[in-house]
Design a protein around this motif. Structure first.
Motif, PDB file in Angstrom:
ATOM      1  N   GLU A   9      44.543  35.773  26.036  1.00  0.00           N
ATOM      2  CA  GLU A   9      43.631  34.650  25.902  1.00  0.00           C
ATOM      3  C   GLU A   9      42.438  34.744  26.932  1.00  0.00           C
ATOM      4  N   VAL A  10      42.731  34.973  28.208  1.00  0.00           N
ATOM      5  CA  VAL A  10      41.895  35.127  29.190  1.00  0.00           C
ATOM      6  C   VAL A  10      40.607  35.982  28.636  1.00  0.00           C
ATOM      7  N   PHE A  18      36.634  43.719  33.499  1.00  0.00           N
ATOM      8  CA  PHE A  18      37.165  43.168  34.680  1.00  0.00           C
ATOM      9  C   PHE A  18      37.703  44.321  35.328  1.00  0.00           C
ATOM     10  N   TYR A  19      38.076  44.144  36.395  1.00  0.00           N
ATOM     11  CA  TYR A  19      38.627  45.233  37.651  1.00  0.00           C
ATOM     12  C   TYR A  19      39.937  44.587  37.582  1.00  0.00           C
ATOM     13  N   TYR A  21      43.470  44.976  39.787  1.00  0.00           N
ATOM     14  CA  TYR A  21      44.140  45.154  40.957  1.00  0.00           C
ATOM     15  C   TYR A  21      45.538  45.871  40.648  1.00  0.00           C
ATOM     16  N   ASN A  22      46.414  45.299  39.852  1.00  0.00           N
ATOM     17  CA  ASN A  22      47.427  45.552  39.419  1.00  0.00           C
ATOM     18  C   ASN A  22      47.760  44.513  38.173  1.00  0.00           C
ATOM     19  N   PRO A  23      48.720  44.868  37.383  1.00  0.00           N
ATOM     20  CA  PRO A  23      49.075  44.086  36.121  1.00  0.00           C
ATOM     21  C   PRO A  23      48.931  42.290  36.352  1.00  0.00           C
ATOM     22  N   GLU A  24      49.394  42.086  37.526  1.00  0.00           N
ATOM     23  CA  GLU A  24      49.391  40.572  37.761  1.00  0.00           C
ATOM     24  C   GLU A  24      48.079  40.116  38.483  1.00  0.00           C
ATOM     25  N   HIS A  25      46.958  40.667  38.509  1.00  0.00           N
ATOM     26  CA  HIS A  25      46.009  40.325  39.384  1.00  0.00           C
ATOM     27  C   HIS A  25      44.350  41.097  38.979  1.00  0.00           C
ATOM     28  N   ILE A  26      43.792  40.354  38.180  1.00  0.00           N
ATOM     29  CA  ILE A  26      42.401  40.985  37.796  1.00  0.00           C
ATOM     30  C   ILE A  26      41.332  40.158  38.373  1.00  0.00           C
ATOM     31  N   ALA A  27      40.080  40.776  38.124  1.00  0.00           N
ATOM     32  CA  ALA A  27      39.039  39.993  38.940  1.00  0.00           C
ATOM     33  C   ALA A  27      37.536  40.413  37.962  1.00  0.00           C
ATOM     34  N   TYR A  28      37.090  39.039  37.806  1.00  0.00           N
ATOM     35  CA  TYR A  28      35.658  39.445  37.010  1.00  0.00           C
ATOM     36  C   TYR A  28      34.678  39.223  37.973  1.00  0.00           C
TER      37      TYR A  28
END
Length: 61
Positions: A9-10, A18-19, A21-28
């Protein structure tokens, strides 16, 4: 707005640029913060647990 949403959904809302970091942490990357001396970009960190957003925070890179 994003808390409780799944990763799919995100990505549907914000896109696939997006970048991860790991499957539990992304960044835009949000872009430059307005200002005369601004050289750092802002980023939106999205933290997941069990594929559901539990935390969203903004920071300068």
């Amino acid at each position: 707005m994003l808390i409780g949403k799944t990763r799919a959904e995100v990505v549907q809302l914000l896109g696939e640029d997006f970048y991860e970091y790991n499957p539990e942490h992304i960044a835009y990357i949000l872009g430059l913060k307005p200002g005369i001396f601004s050289i750092d970009t802002d980023a939106l960190d999205i933290i997941f647990k069990d594929n559901v957003v539990i935390k969203v925070k903004q920071h300068q890179t």
